[in-house]
Write a protein that holds these residues in place. Structure first.
Motif, PDB file in Angstrom:
ATOM      1  N   LYS A   1      -6.248 -79.330 -40.940  1.00 42.60           N
ATOM      2  CA  LYS A   1      -6.979 -78.416 -40.070  1.00 42.60           C
ATOM      3  C   LYS A   1      -7.483 -77.257 -40.921  1.00 42.60           C
ATOM      4  CE  LYS A   1      -3.909 -79.145 -36.078  1.00 42.60           C
ATOM      5  NZ  LYS A   1      -3.023 -78.467 -35.091  1.00 42.60           N
TER       6      LYS A   1
ATOM      7  N   THR B   1      -6.017 -71.133 -33.692  1.00 44.82           N
ATOM      8  CA  THR B   1      -6.364 -71.421 -32.294  1.00 44.82           C
ATOM      9  C   THR B   1      -5.326 -72.317 -31.640  1.00 44.82           C
ATOM     10  OG1 THR B   1      -8.725 -71.208 -32.796  1.00 44.82           O
ATOM     11  CG2 THR B   1      -8.139 -72.400 -30.792  1.00 44.82           C
ATOM     12  N   ASP B   2      -4.878 -73.319 -32.372  1.00 37.82           N
ATOM     13  CA  ASP B   2      -3.942 -74.298 -31.820  1.00 37.82           C
ATOM     14  C   ASP B   2      -2.524 -73.745 -31.677  1.00 37.82           C
ATOM     15  OD1 ASP B   2      -6.017 -76.079 -31.795  1.00 37.82           O
ATOM     16  OD2 ASP B   2      -5.370 -77.196 -33.567  1.00 37.82           O
ATOM     17  N   ASN B   3      -2.217 -72.648 -32.379  1.00 38.30           N
ATOM     18  CA  ASN B   3      -0.836 -72.167 -32.402  1.00 38.30           C
ATOM     19  C   ASN B   3      -0.645 -70.805 -31.736  1.00 38.30           C
ATOM     20  OD1 ASN B   3       1.046 -74.061 -34.205  1.00 38.30           O
ATOM     21  ND2 ASN B   3      -1.040 -74.105 -35.041  1.00 38.30           N
ATOM     22  N   GLY B   4      -1.593 -70.435 -30.873  1.00 34.64           N
ATOM     23  CA  GLY B   4      -1.369 -69.288 -30.007  1.00 34.64           C
ATOM     24  C   GLY B   4      -1.617 -67.920 -30.595  1.00 34.64           C
ATOM     25  N   TYR B   5      -2.419 -67.830 -31.660  1.00 34.23           N
ATOM     26  CA  TYR B   5      -2.729 -66.528 -32.255  1.00 34.23           C
ATOM     27  C   TYR B   5      -3.982 -65.959 -31.586  1.00 34.23           C
ATOM     28  CZ  TYR B   5       0.818 -67.354 -35.801  1.00 34.23           C
ATOM     29  OH  TYR B   5       2.021 -67.560 -36.431  1.00 34.23           O
ATOM     30  N   SER B   6      -3.880 -65.748 -30.271  1.00 37.20           N
ATOM     31  CA  SER B   6      -5.070 -65.446 -29.475  1.00 37.20           C
ATOM     32  C   SER B   6      -5.697 -64.098 -29.829  1.00 37.20           C
ATOM     33  CB  SER B   6      -4.721 -65.476 -27.988  1.00 37.20           C
ATOM     34  OG  SER B   6      -3.666 -64.577 -27.694  1.00 37.20           O
TER      35      SER B   6
ATOM     36  N   GLN C   1      -8.806 -73.280 -37.046  1.00 41.96           N
ATOM     37  CA  GLN C   1      -8.314 -74.251 -36.075  1.00 41.96           C
ATOM     38  C   GLN C   1      -6.811 -74.099 -35.857  1.00 41.96           C
ATOM     39  OE1 GLN C   1      -9.685 -77.752 -38.091  1.00 41.96           O
ATOM     40  NE2 GLN C   1     -11.553 -77.926 -36.858  1.00 41.96           N
ATOM     41  N   TRP C   2      -6.069 -73.903 -36.947  1.00 42.59           N
ATOM     42  CA  TRP C   2      -4.614 -73.771 -36.845  1.00 42.59           C
ATOM     43  C   TRP C   2      -4.253 -72.545 -36.017  1.00 42.59           C
ATOM     44  CZ3 TRP C   2      -0.612 -70.481 -37.676  1.00 42.59           C
ATOM     45  CH2 TRP C   2       0.675 -71.025 -37.710  1.00 42.59           C
TER      46      TRP C   2
ATOM     47  N   ASN D   1     -13.204 -71.146 -40.765  1.00 41.64           N
ATOM     48  CA  ASN D   1     -13.341 -72.497 -40.224  1.00 41.64           C
ATOM     49  C   ASN D   1     -14.202 -73.370 -41.130  1.00 41.64           C
ATOM     50  OD1 ASN D   1     -12.626 -74.279 -38.085  1.00 41.64           O
ATOM     51  ND2 ASN D   1     -14.696 -74.118 -37.231  1.00 41.64           N
TER      52      ASN D   1
ATOM     53  N   GLU E   1      -1.343 -79.804 -43.185  1.00 38.30           N
ATOM     54  CA  GLU E   1      -1.992 -80.129 -41.910  1.00 38.30           C
ATOM     55  C   GLU E   1      -3.491 -80.164 -42.141  1.00 38.30           C
ATOM     56  OE1 GLU E   1      -0.688 -78.238 -38.263  1.00 38.30           O
ATOM     57  OE2 GLU E   1       1.007 -77.346 -39.333  1.00 38.30           O
TER      58      GLU E   1
END
Length: 301
Positions: free
Chosen positions: A24, A31-36, A28-29, A52, A22
């Protein structure tokens, strides 16, 4: 990306065993996949921008459920101590690409915080990092600046110094802690890089009649010499000890290492009393502790 392809080539890793690439960054990955939770902590620690940016990193990423297992008191401590938070998060990061097919059982790798993580690899290729399991189907997530393996638990590095470990285990080492305080040697176990052969309370009880009273003339100097006979420079794990080895203690005396089928023993040179190592490799951030069942009294005081 060139570095990744080189790594795959060198280690002979088939692209069929890893996730599709991917384009990214690691940050970014996440952030995009819910690892808040992880993203929030990385930002607070100033490490989000690192993950990043261009580079090659391997991140062992605790899932949201993994953070849910962390006691709230510990999570609050991490959030209020940025240096500690950085240390914990860096303990999840390796320099370079580390793909699961290249990980061997029993291998250890040094993290960005300077401490090692150890791997267990099972017959079904399940991988453990220390005591955390790499989640099935969530390893080898290949990105443009590294790779992610998702963990079911948060990795916690060693954060205590030698002296702090002794205090936390005061039920076993109350006599040693008292003597270190009286002789003013406790600060030396909070600084520097040392290995301590730590006698238990039972060990001191065995030699009570042989030791002076604190009120006796020169008693403090005698106790200081005895205690320094238990400390050597540097972190010396049990794996670095060998039968017949001689190590020099901070008091100037030497200790003889014996290794046989009964385990490891430490004997002051010239003494007939040996201390058996009953617990090895208690790791501190400034050294190592090996618990012994005898006081290592120098042959000459």
């Amino acid at each position: 990306m060139k570095m990744l392809l080189k790594a795959l080539f060198v280690f002979g890793v088939s692209l069929t065993v890893v996730h599709a690439f991917e384009d990214k960054t690691i940050a970014q990955w996440l952030t995009d996949n819910g690892y808040s939770t992880l993203v929030s902590l990385l930002k607070q620690a100033g490490l989000y921008d690192v993950l990043n940016s261009p580079g090659a990193y391997t991140l062992f990423a605790p899932s949201e459920a993994a953070f849910g297992k962390v006691p709230q008191s510990l999570l609050s401590t991490l959030q209020s101590d940025n240096a500690l938070l950085q240390s914990v998060l860096k303990y999840h990061v390796l320099q370079g690409y580390t793909l699961s097919p290249t990980i061997n059982n029993g291998a250890a790798k040094t993290t960005l915080n300077g401490q090692d993580v150890t791997f267990k690899v099972f017959a079904n290729r399940t991988i453990m990092v220390n005591n955390a399991v790499v989640k099935s189907g969530s390893s080898d997530i290949i990105l443009n600046n590294g790779v992610i393996h998702v963990l079911d638990s948060v990795l916690l590095p060693v954060t205590d110094k030698v002296g702090e470990i002794l205090l936390k285990r005061n039920d076993e080492f109350s006599t040693l802690n008292l003597l270190l305080t009286i002789t003013d040697l406790a600060p030396s176990l909070l600084a520097g890089n040392v290995t301590l052969f730590a006698p238990t309370n039972d060990a001191f009880n065995r030699v009570t009649t042989q030791l002076p009273n604190f009120s006796d003339p020169g008693a403090i100097d005698i106790y200081k010499k005895i205690l320094l006979n238990h400390v050597v420079n540097g972190a010396v794990p049990s794996s670095a000890l060998s039968n017949g080895q001689t190590v020099t203690a901070l008091g100037g005396g030497t200790l003889q290492v014996g290794i046989d089928s009964n385990g490891v023993s430490i004997t002051p040179t010239g003494s007939s009393i040996s201390g058996k190592v009953t617990e090895a490799d208690v790791t501190a951030i400034n050294g190592m502790i090996h618990v012994v069942d005898q006081v290592l009294v120098p042959a000459k005081l």
